[in-house]
Motif scaffolding. Structure first.
Motif, PDB file in Angstrom:
ATOM      1  N   LYS A 322       0.856  -1.151   0.070  1.00 53.98           N
ATOM      2  CA  LYS A 322       0.048   0.012  -0.006  1.00 53.98           C
ATOM      3  C   LYS A 322       0.889   1.313  -0.033  1.00 53.98           C
ATOM      4  O   LYS A 322       0.508   2.223   0.731  1.00 53.98           O
ATOM      5  N   TRP A 323       2.020   1.129  -0.742  1.00 51.88           N
ATOM      6  CA  TRP A 323       2.933   2.322  -0.740  1.00 51.88           C
ATOM      7  C   TRP A 323       2.468   3.319  -1.745  1.00 51.88           C
ATOM      8  O   TRP A 323       2.996   4.540  -1.668  1.00 51.88           O
ATOM      9  N   ASP A 324       1.452   3.112  -2.421  1.00 53.53           N
ATOM     10  CA  ASP A 324       0.808   4.039  -3.461  1.00 53.53           C
ATOM     11  C   ASP A 324       0.159   5.412  -2.784  1.00 53.53           C
ATOM     12  O   ASP A 324      -0.080   6.340  -3.058  1.00 53.53           O
ATOM     13  N   ILE A 325      -0.510   5.002  -1.478  1.00 51.66           N
ATOM     14  CA  ILE A 325      -1.138   5.766  -0.764  1.00 51.66           C
ATOM     15  C   ILE A 325      -0.502   6.648   0.181  1.00 51.66           C
ATOM     16  O   ILE A 325      -0.905   7.473   1.002  1.00 51.66           O
ATOM     17  N   GLU A 326       0.860   6.287   0.275  1.00 50.08           N
ATOM     18  CA  GLU A 326       1.931   6.905   1.353  1.00 50.08           C
ATOM     19  C   GLU A 326       2.301   8.362   0.768  1.00 50.08           C
ATOM     20  O   GLU A 326       2.585   8.171  -0.312  1.00 50.08           O
ATOM     21  N   ASP A 327       2.031   9.258   1.658  1.00 48.16           N
ATOM     22  CA  ASP A 327       2.324  10.651   1.113  1.00 48.16           C
ATOM     23  C   ASP A 327       3.900  10.944   1.359  1.00 48.16           C
ATOM     24  O   ASP A 327       4.438  11.412   0.443  1.00 48.16           O
ATOM     25  N   ASN A 328       4.614  10.778   2.544  1.00 44.62           N
ATOM     26  CA  ASN A 328       5.762  11.342   2.817  1.00 44.62           C
ATOM     27  C   ASN A 328       6.729   9.915   2.568  1.00 44.62           C
ATOM     28  O   ASN A 328       6.866   9.447   3.710  1.00 44.62           O
ATOM     29  N   LYS A 329       7.052   9.547   1.473  1.00 49.46           N
ATOM     30  CA  LYS A 329       7.498   8.272   1.164  1.00 49.46           C
ATOM     31  C   LYS A 329       8.904   8.340   1.573  1.00 49.46           C
ATOM     32  O   LYS A 329       9.613   7.417   2.385  1.00 49.46           O
ATOM     33  N   GLN A 330       9.880   9.297   1.568  1.00 47.05           N
ATOM     34  CA  GLN A 330      11.333   9.239   1.989  1.00 47.05           C
ATOM     35  C   GLN A 330      11.333   9.066   3.547  1.00 47.05           C
ATOM     36  O   GLN A 330      12.013   8.366   3.842  1.00 47.05           O
ATOM     37  N   GLU A 331      10.641  10.096   4.237  1.00 49.65           N
ATOM     38  CA  GLU A 331      10.684  10.269   5.674  1.00 49.65           C
ATOM     39  C   GLU A 331      10.047   8.763   6.247  1.00 49.65           C
ATOM     40  O   GLU A 331      10.564   8.095   6.915  1.00 49.65           O
ATOM     41  N   LYS A 332       9.103   8.466   5.529  1.00 50.64           N
ATOM     42  CA  LYS A 332       8.490   6.829   5.992  1.00 50.64           C
ATOM     43  C   LYS A 332       9.417   5.924   5.885  1.00 50.64           C
ATOM     44  O   LYS A 332       9.579   4.861   6.642  1.00 50.64           O
ATOM     45  N   LEU A 333      10.188   5.837   4.604  1.00 51.20           N
ATOM     46  CA  LEU A 333      10.994   4.677   4.373  1.00 51.20           C
ATOM     47  C   LEU A 333      12.360   4.671   5.418  1.00 51.20           C
ATOM     48  O   LEU A 333      12.715   3.608   6.031  1.00 51.20           O
ATOM     49  N   ARG A 334      12.592   6.055   5.822  1.00 53.21           N
ATOM     50  CA  ARG A 334      13.746   5.969   6.899  1.00 53.21           C
ATOM     51  C   ARG A 334      13.403   5.646   8.035  1.00 53.21           C
ATOM     52  O   ARG A 334      13.896   4.683   8.890  1.00 53.21           O
ATOM     53  N   GLU A 335      12.028   5.699   8.489  1.00 61.75           N
ATOM     54  CA  GLU A 335      11.463   5.387   9.719  1.00 61.75           C
ATOM     55  C   GLU A 335      11.604   3.637   9.713  1.00 61.75           C
ATOM     56  O   GLU A 335      11.633   2.875  10.696  1.00 61.75           O
ATOM     57  N   LEU A 336      10.939   3.120   8.525  1.00 64.07           N
ATOM     58  CA  LEU A 336      10.734   1.700   8.355  1.00 64.07           C
ATOM     59  C   LEU A 336      12.130   1.022   8.451  1.00 64.07           C
ATOM     60  O   LEU A 336      12.318  -0.069   9.161  1.00 64.07           O
ATOM     61  N   LYS A 337      13.078   1.481   8.040  1.00 61.95           N
ATOM     62  CA  LYS A 337      14.512   0.750   7.853  1.00 61.95           C
ATOM     63  C   LYS A 337      15.254   0.914   9.565  1.00 61.95           C
ATOM     64  O   LYS A 337      15.790   0.011   9.841  1.00 61.95           O
ATOM     65  N   GLU A 338      14.820   2.135  10.153  1.00 67.12           N
ATOM     66  CA  GLU A 338      15.356   2.228  11.573  1.00 67.12           C
ATOM     67  C   GLU A 338      14.773   1.325  12.276  1.00 67.12           C
ATOM     68  O   GLU A 338      14.960   0.474  13.229  1.00 67.12           O
ATOM     69  N   SER A 339      13.201   1.056  12.266  1.00 69.41           N
ATOM     70  CA  SER A 339      12.449   0.032  12.939  1.00 69.41           C
ATOM     71  C   SER A 339      12.841  -1.212  12.668  1.00 69.41           C
ATOM     72  O   SER A 339      12.908  -2.010  13.743  1.00 69.41           O
ATOM     73  N   PHE A 340      12.889  -1.463  11.300  1.00 69.76           N
ATOM     74  CA  PHE A 340      13.841  -2.827  11.102  1.00 69.76           C
ATOM     75  C   PHE A 340      14.844  -3.447  11.642  1.00 69.76           C
ATOM     76  O   PHE A 340      14.992  -4.214  12.424  1.00 69.76           O
ATOM     77  N   ASP A 341      15.897  -2.542  11.731  1.00 75.88           N
ATOM     78  CA  ASP A 341      17.220  -2.856  12.132  1.00 75.88           C
ATOM     79  C   ASP A 341      16.848  -2.942  13.642  1.00 75.88           C
ATOM     80  O   ASP A 341      17.744  -3.801  14.245  1.00 75.88           O
ATOM     81  N   ARG A 342      15.951  -2.183  14.592  1.00 71.83           N
ATOM     82  CA  ARG A 342      15.910  -1.895  16.017  1.00 71.83           C
ATOM     83  C   ARG A 342      15.169  -3.435  16.310  1.00 71.83           C
ATOM     84  O   ARG A 342      15.504  -4.008  17.365  1.00 71.83           O
ATOM     85  N   LEU A 343      14.160  -3.462  15.621  1.00 74.34           N
ATOM     86  CA  LEU A 343      13.268  -4.590  16.160  1.00 74.34           C
ATOM     87  C   LEU A 343      13.271  -6.062  15.653  1.00 74.34           C
ATOM     88  O   LEU A 343      12.895  -7.121  16.210  1.00 74.34           O
ATOM     89  N   LEU A 344      14.092  -6.270  14.540  1.00 76.53           N
ATOM     90  CA  LEU A 344      14.501  -7.576  13.848  1.00 76.53           C
ATOM     91  C   LEU A 344      15.884  -7.790  13.506  1.00 76.53           C
ATOM     92  O   LEU A 344      16.392  -7.847  12.590  1.00 76.53           O
ATOM     93  N   PRO A 345      16.821  -7.593  14.729  1.00 73.05           N
ATOM     94  CA  PRO A 345      18.467  -7.805  14.504  1.00 73.05           C
ATOM     95  C   PRO A 345      18.549  -9.218  13.764  1.00 73.05           C
ATOM     96  O   PRO A 345      19.668  -9.219  13.427  1.00 73.05           O
ATOM     97  N   GLN A 346      17.869 -10.185  14.370  1.00 67.88           N
ATOM     98  CA  GLN A 346      18.052 -11.440  13.653  1.00 67.88           C
ATOM     99  C   GLN A 346      18.051 -11.463  12.227  1.00 67.88           C
ATOM    100  O   GLN A 346      18.592 -12.446  11.730  1.00 67.88           O
ATOM    101  N   LEU A 347      17.581 -10.703  11.615  1.00 65.70           N
ATOM    102  CA  LEU A 347      17.561 -10.622   9.964  1.00 65.70           C
ATOM    103  C   LEU A 347      18.027  -9.217   9.623  1.00 65.70           C
ATOM    104  O   LEU A 347      17.775  -8.889   8.655  1.00 65.70           O
TER     105      LEU A 347
END
Length: 487
Positions: A322-347
């Motif tokens: 559902k990335w087509d309905i996201e407004d602030n894509k760059q900032e959202k992507l930065r948040e996603l990558k930070e959350s991913f590294d923090r919450l799933l270190p095993q991956l």
């Protein structure tokens, strides 16, 4: 397989039970309540020496609007159009209903060949229903019991001439250039072939868009979709050749799974069956695509699903839908990558791809990420390179010395792939802290380019076994005994 057989009929007449018997496995979910099956499920059917494709369909309902029942009916009608033969099932114990009569009329117009089957026909209670079935004008009904396996010989007799005709037609129409020779020879067999396609499971919470994404990948509305959460119940597998923009295609089998909710919320028996079916698909898969909703990514359940895939040792790709309905894509992507590294270190390092199942954007990146993850999952590192790397890692950061005794890491080798598994021979493996094992695993990821894939590291003890220990004492005792005997 040349013949395609679609099993159709009202809800709860026993279509999925017969489907499971024909494929020889409990592939389709079966329950007493009507309307369990919603998608089209394909399997490799077998009846005596006959081999054919069998399709389990949703129960035909008298609905033509855009409701869930209406969409299910359109999907079943599509199966009727694509099948060579329709096996129209009625419940012999209930008899012929007005709905049966209406759908018999539809099948006469739409289907090339129709075989009428009176199911649940064991015992005298079904005799009246079997006689009623003649009124449908579809010929003599085959008396069946999908649950007990009765009537399979009669079904074979009806299918045999149709299978022969379909095979002859296929031989006439098949172009010679389509014949592929699979010769045994020297060299490595390709990992992904038409005979052994890449197994991909798409998992996630309900309403994340899994079925919509797969429909977009295969280019047709093959799976039932809609705004309602929890539409998919069975883990449906589809064979596709997924091509890149250059036309290079990769044979894949993609599993669409039921949405997985928190265990505490799963109360109904049917939903428990659906979730267990999805978990089984994860175990069969090679690559697992964890699909997140861009509006609410990395919820607790998403983390559990990703962790399950890692614990099962599967290559993982995280896709944000559902990335087509996201407004602030760059900032959202930065948040996603930070959350991913923090919450799933095993991956750590696993691909994070943004997609839109609705528009199809990001599908090429998703395909490339799946192939890359599969490649890393199959990675093998030479033993010599591993031991050079281990020496450098030990020099950079030596292992601890619990109770003053240094843990010695002597030798390392790769024991397996899919996922990569390594064995380190060392002294006192039970005293090795988890932090040092993590240090080695992270180093393997980084230095041998294995991002995201699960890595198994086993420490095996050799002890301090000295082959000469005790030999001098033994030899001295033998010499003393020899001298004593001599005098």
């Amino acid at each position: 397989m040349s013949l395609t057989l679609a099993i159709v009929g009202r809800p709860n007449v026993g279509k999925s039970t017969l489907f499971n018997r024909l494929v020889g496995k409990r592939l389709a979910l079966v329950d007493d309540q009507p309307g369990v099956t919603r998608d089209l499920r394909e399997g490799e059917g077998r009846l005596g020496d006959l081999r054919f494709t069998v399709i389990d369909t949703a129960g035909l309902e008298d609905a033509t609007d855009d409701s869930l029942q209406g969409r299910m009916r359109r999907l079943t009608e599509r199966a009727v159009d694509m099948a060579d033969v329709c096996l129209f099932m009625i419940d012999a114990r209930v008899g012929v209903t007005p709905t049966d009569e209406m759908f018999a009329e539809i099948l006469r117009k739409r289907s090339k060949h129709v075989i009428l089957a009176a199911n649940k026909a064991e015992g005298n209670a079904a005799d009246a229903g079997v006689l009623e079935a003649y009124n449908l004008g579809l010929g003599e009904p085959v008396r069946l019991s999908g649950e007990h396996g009765e009537g399979m010989t009669d079904l074979y007799a009806q299918l045999m001439p149709l299978a022969d005709a379909a095979e002859e037609k296929q031989v006439e129409e098949a172009p010679q250039t389509d014949i592929e020779l699979d010769e045994d020879g020297e060299g490595e067999t390709p990992l992904i072939t038409a005979a052994k396609p890449l197994q991909v499971a798409v998992v996630g919470r309900p309403n994340a868009g899994k079925s919509t994404l797969i429909n977009k990948i295969i280019g047709e509305d093959r799976l039932l979709t809609g705004p309602e959460a929890g539409i998919t119940r069975d883990a449906i597998s589809l064979r596709i050749d997924w091509a890149d923009p250059d036309g290079e295609s990769t044979p894949m089998r993609i599993f669409d799974t039921a949405g997985m909710r928190k265990k505490a919320k799963v109360q109904e028996k049917l939903e428990k069956l659906s979730v267990s079916d999805g978990l089984r698909a994860v175990k069969f898969a090679e690559v697992v695509v964890v699909l997140l909703d861009a509006a609410i990514p990395f919820e607790q359940q998403d983390l559990r699903i990703a962790d399950l895939a890692e614990r099962e040792g599967r290559a993982v790709v995280v896709a944000v839908n559902k990335w087509d309905i996201e407004d602030n894509k760059q900032e959202k992507l930065r948040e996603l990558k930070e959350s991913f590294d923090r919450l799933l270190p095993q991956l750590r390092g696993a691909p994070l791809i943004t997609v839109s199942a609705k528009t199809g954007r990001g599908l090429e990146r998703l395909r490339a990420a799946i192939l890359r993850a599969h490649d890393v999952w199959n990675r093998r590192v030479p033993t010599a390179a591993l031991n050079r790397w281990l020496t450098a890692m030990l020099e950079q950061h030596p292992p601890p010395a619990p109770q003053g005794r240094r843990i010695k890491l002597r030798y390392m080798t790769q024991a397996k792939t899919r996922p990569p598994g390594f064995v380190v021979m060392c002294s006192h493996p039970d005293k090795m802290p988890e932090s040092y094992t993590r240090y080695l695993v992270n180093g393997l990821r980084q230095d041998f380019d294995m991002p995201g894939t699960p890595i198994r590291l086993t420490l095996r003890g050799q002890g301090d076994k000295n082959p000469y220990k005790g030999r001098r004492k033994k030899n001295a005792g033998a010499l003393a005994k020899h001298l004593k005997q001599r005098g």
